[in-house]
Scaffold this motif. Structure first.
Motif, PDB file in Angstrom:
ATOM      1  N   ASN A 112       0.806  -1.206   0.000  1.00  0.00           N
ATOM      2  CA  ASN A 112       0.000   0.000   0.000  1.00  0.00           C
ATOM      3  C   ASN A 112       0.839   1.254   0.000  1.00  0.00           C
ATOM      4  N   SER A 113       2.069   1.192   0.515  1.00  0.00           N
ATOM      5  CA  SER A 113       2.935   2.372   0.446  1.00  0.00           C
ATOM      6  C   SER A 113       3.315   2.672  -0.988  1.00  0.00           C
ATOM      7  N   VAL A 114       3.376   1.618  -1.824  1.00  0.00           N
ATOM      8  CA  VAL A 114       3.703   1.826  -3.227  1.00  0.00           C
ATOM      9  C   VAL A 114       2.635   2.663  -3.915  1.00  0.00           C
ATOM     10  N   ALA A 115       1.373   2.480  -3.500  1.00  0.00           N
ATOM     11  CA  ALA A 115       0.271   3.135  -4.191  1.00  0.00           C
ATOM     12  C   ALA A 115      -0.119   4.468  -3.568  1.00  0.00           C
ATOM     13  N   THR A 116       0.620   4.927  -2.566  1.00  0.00           N
ATOM     14  CA  THR A 116       0.276   6.166  -1.896  1.00  0.00           C
ATOM     15  C   THR A 116       0.731   7.367  -2.709  1.00  0.00           C
ATOM     16  N   PHE A 117      -0.155   8.355  -2.864  1.00  0.00           N
ATOM     17  CA  PHE A 117       0.198   9.594  -3.553  1.00  0.00           C
ATOM     18  C   PHE A 117       0.565  10.631  -2.506  1.00  0.00           C
ATOM     19  N   GLU A 118       1.801  11.066  -2.507  1.00  0.00           N
ATOM     20  CA  GLU A 118       2.300  11.983  -1.498  1.00  0.00           C
ATOM     21  C   GLU A 118       2.522  13.386  -2.055  1.00  0.00           C
ATOM     22  N   GLY A 119       1.914  13.671  -3.196  1.00  0.00           N
ATOM     23  CA  GLY A 119       1.936  15.027  -3.728  1.00  0.00           C
ATOM     24  C   GLY A 119       3.311  15.599  -3.979  1.00  0.00           C
ATOM     25  N   GLY A 120       4.166  14.869  -4.674  1.00  0.00           N
ATOM     26  CA  GLY A 120       5.478  15.375  -5.041  1.00  0.00           C
ATOM     27  C   GLY A 120       6.599  15.019  -4.091  1.00  0.00           C
ATOM     28  N   LEU A 121       6.266  14.496  -2.900  1.00  0.00           N
ATOM     29  CA  LEU A 121       7.312  14.185  -1.928  1.00  0.00           C
ATOM     30  C   LEU A 121       8.174  13.032  -2.384  1.00  0.00           C
ATOM     31  N   VAL A 122       7.569  12.040  -3.029  1.00  0.00           N
ATOM     32  CA  VAL A 122       8.304  10.844  -3.425  1.00  0.00           C
ATOM     33  C   VAL A 122       9.303  11.167  -4.529  1.00  0.00           C
ATOM     34  N   LYS A 123       8.880  11.903  -5.546  1.00  0.00           N
ATOM     35  CA  LYS A 123       9.783  12.149  -6.667  1.00  0.00           C
ATOM     36  C   LYS A 123      10.853  13.195  -6.339  1.00  0.00           C
ATOM     37  N   ASP A 124      10.660  13.951  -5.261  1.00  0.00           N
ATOM     38  CA  ASP A 124      11.706  14.826  -4.727  1.00  0.00           C
ATOM     39  C   ASP A 124      12.286  15.755  -5.789  1.00  0.00           C
ATOM     40  N   GLY A 125      11.423  16.428  -6.517  1.00  0.00           N
ATOM     41  CA  GLY A 125      11.890  17.421  -7.483  1.00  0.00           C
ATOM     42  C   GLY A 125      12.291  16.882  -8.832  1.00  0.00           C
ATOM     43  N   MET A 126      12.237  15.556  -9.024  1.00  0.00           N
ATOM     44  CA  MET A 126      12.596  14.979 -10.322  1.00  0.00           C
ATOM     45  C   MET A 126      11.427  15.152 -11.295  1.00  0.00           C
ATOM     46  N   PHE A 127      11.737  15.441 -12.556  1.00  0.00           N
ATOM     47  CA  PHE A 127      10.718  15.636 -13.579  1.00  0.00           C
ATOM     48  C   PHE A 127      10.281  14.285 -14.103  1.00  0.00           C
ATOM     49  N   VAL A 128       8.962  14.021 -14.101  1.00  0.00           N
ATOM     50  CA  VAL A 128       8.430  12.722 -14.528  1.00  0.00           C
ATOM     51  C   VAL A 128       7.763  12.875 -15.892  1.00  0.00           C
ATOM     52  N   PHE A 129       8.371  12.239 -16.891  1.00  0.00           N
ATOM     53  CA  PHE A 129       7.860  12.250 -18.264  1.00  0.00           C
ATOM     54  C   PHE A 129       7.542  10.809 -18.627  1.00  0.00           C
ATOM     55  N   ASP A 130       6.276  10.454 -18.586  1.00  0.00           N
ATOM     56  CA  ASP A 130       5.818   9.085 -18.863  1.00  0.00           C
ATOM     57  C   ASP A 130       5.889   8.856 -20.370  1.00  0.00           C
ATOM     58  N   CYS A 131       6.702   7.883 -20.803  1.00  0.00           N
ATOM     59  CA  CYS A 131       6.943   7.725 -22.235  1.00  0.00           C
ATOM     60  C   CYS A 131       5.812   7.035 -22.966  1.00  0.00           C
ATOM     61  N   VAL A 132       4.856   6.434 -22.236  1.00  0.00           N
ATOM     62  CA  VAL A 132       3.747   5.803 -22.961  1.00  0.00           C
ATOM     63  C   VAL A 132       2.506   5.627 -22.098  1.00  0.00           C
ATOM     64  N   VAL A 133       1.446   6.301 -22.538  1.00  0.00           N
ATOM     65  CA  VAL A 133       0.094   5.978 -22.093  1.00  0.00           C
ATOM     66  C   VAL A 133      -0.728   5.781 -23.370  1.00  0.00           C
ATOM     67  N   HIS A 134      -1.829   5.048 -23.236  1.00  0.00           N
ATOM     68  CA  HIS A 134      -2.642   4.723 -24.409  1.00  0.00           C
ATOM     69  C   HIS A 134      -4.111   5.019 -24.145  1.00  0.00           C
ATOM     70  N   THR A 135      -4.858   5.195 -25.205  1.00  0.00           N
ATOM     71  CA  THR A 135      -6.289   4.955 -25.170  1.00  0.00           C
ATOM     72  C   THR A 135      -6.562   3.942 -26.270  1.00  0.00           C
ATOM     73  N   GLN A 136      -6.993   2.751 -25.862  1.00  0.00           N
ATOM     74  CA  GLN A 136      -7.093   1.622 -26.781  1.00  0.00           C
ATOM     75  C   GLN A 136      -8.521   1.094 -26.817  1.00  0.00           C
ATOM     76  N   ASP A 137      -8.803   0.294 -27.795  1.00  0.00           N
ATOM     77  CA  ASP A 137     -10.125  -0.295 -27.935  1.00  0.00           C
ATOM     78  C   ASP A 137      -9.963  -1.777 -28.243  1.00  0.00           C
ATOM     79  N   PHE A 138     -10.190  -2.627 -27.213  1.00  0.00           N
ATOM     80  CA  PHE A 138     -10.068  -4.080 -27.360  1.00  0.00           C
ATOM     81  C   PHE A 138     -11.430  -4.740 -27.528  1.00  0.00           C
ATOM     82  N   THR A 139     -12.480  -3.965 -27.757  1.00  0.00           N
ATOM     83  CA  THR A 139     -13.824  -4.510 -27.738  1.00  0.00           C
ATOM     84  C   THR A 139     -14.169  -5.217 -29.046  1.00  0.00           C
ATOM     85  N   ASP A 140     -15.265  -5.971 -29.019  1.00  0.00           N
ATOM     86  CA  ASP A 140     -15.693  -6.686 -30.224  1.00  0.00           C
ATOM     87  C   ASP A 140     -16.106  -5.738 -31.346  1.00  0.00           C
TER      88      ASP A 140
END
Length: 381
Positions: free
Chosen positions: A36-64
């Protein structure tokens, strides 16, 4: 005859049983707190000033509804079923829960909240998945991905996608230009196998090289490839990373990104990236698999850091199949390379510099994004 030791033996067994119960309870509490500590959002405390650039998010459609006309739908159903099984398995080992309707496109407002209100993400790349064969409008439709990116253009960048074997080379080249000019694409994603009659190699002078020439003409600095695990019932050998070697050699001014570390061709992928300085490793699925198999993932990371270095590895969450983006940020921010693995295998320590590079600096460099200017734009300087 009575047993003179029976009472003592029973008491001893009860004592051991009680101690085991206490130890098990303690383990359960520690396990619960760790997960549960892994999933806690601490509002910037965890990343400690590091810039987070997520290289991949998707919006996908797996439906029939995505089953292409004239197709049986076997690949669409197989991919959805396999993904659901992996999601449940990962969650059972302490990983973040999946999104129950992961197979549906995401609502832009919800996606923005997950990234920028409920996680420490600063910037993210919305990636098209140009797998057309079994799918009516591709697995990760460019149109949907553009709409998501357009919902927050200062913080969501757009990676387009085309396929020269499926769409035809001329159309693919025209579509690349349109996606850059009209939709603001800053990179392109490629998926080299559609079906038995439609596939291409990254080192094909006829089909691939014109794409790279067009990318450079349009000012694109990074093209990206799905390698390794097929998204459906396709031959895995079609996704070996070997065809990127001569492409990277022949186009030294273009960066090439390999997703998923080419799993199951991880050793080949690391070897190739270690020898070609314009090949970058995108780590989505490495982060997702860590919860399921931490030690194999430590080994992959350690080998990549030894052979490739810390300047060409990039963090990615693979959102929004798993909606808890912060879990992966916390994981990387707090991760340490076990001393045992450093001693036995020579893997490097995970320093703040390495974490900061992987969190965002490397991906920005590969794309040619001026992070200092972006920070000023976002008020983060």
């Amino acid at each position: 005859m009575s047993d003179p030791f029976r009472g003592n033996r029973t008491a001893h067994i009860n004592h051991i049983s009680n101690r085991l119960s206490i130890l098990w309870l303690l383990y359960a509490c520690i396990r619960y707190a760790a997960v549960n500590s892994v999933a806690t959002f601490e509002g910037g405390l965890v990343k400690d000033g590091m810039f987070v650039f997520d290289c991949v998010v998707h919006t996908q459609d797996f439906t029939d509804r995505q089953i292409a006309p004239g197709r049986t739908g076997r690949n669409v159903v197989a991919h959805r079923t396999n993904q659901a099984a992996f999601n449940k398995l990962m969650a059972s080992k302490g990983g973040p829960a999946d999104k129950e309707d992961f197979y549906d496109p995401v609502a832009p407002a919800w996606a923005n909240a997950q990234l920028f209100e409920r996680s420490d993400t600063d910037l993210a790349m919305v990636q098209t998945v140009p797998l057309f064969g079994p799918w009516k409008d591709s697995l990760g439709p460019a149109r949907l991905c553009h709409e998501l990116a357009a919902s927050n253009p200062s913080r969501l960048l757009f990676t387009g996608g085309v396929d020269p074997s499926w769409q035809g080379l001329d159309f693919a080249l025209e579509e690349m230009e349109r996606q850059v000019v009209e939709w603001g694409a800053v990179s392109f994603k490629f998926y080299g196998y559609q079906d038995r009659a439609h596939s291409w190699a990254a080192d094909s002078r006829e089909l691939a090289y014109p794409l790279y020439e067009k990318a450079l003409e349009l000012g694109i600095k990074l093209v990206q490839f799905h390698k390794g695990y097929p998204l459906g019932m396709h031959p895995v050998e079609a996704f070996k990373p070997n065809d990127l070697q001569m492409a990277a050699y022949d186009f030294p001014d273009l960066n090439f990104g390999i997703h998923h570390m080419g799993d199951p061709y991880v050793d080949e992928t690391i070897s190739i990236a270690g020898r070609f300085p314009n090949i970058h490793l995108m780590l989505p699925l490495w982060f997702n698999q860590f919860f399921l198999q931490p030690y194999p993932m430590y080994h992959r990371l350690g080998q990549a850091l030894l052979s490739v270095g810390n300047e060409r590895l990039s963090y990615g969450s693979e959102g929004f199949i798993w909606p808890d983006i912060q879990a992966y940020i916390n994981l990387w921010a707090k991760m340490e390379m076990p001393e045992e693995l450093q001693d036995r295998y020579g893997y490097p320590e995970l320093t703040r510099e390495t974490k900061e590079r992987v969190f965002g600096l490397n991906f920005a460099n590969a794309l040619g994004v001026d992070l200092e200017a972006k920070k000023r734009e976002l008020g983060l300087s």
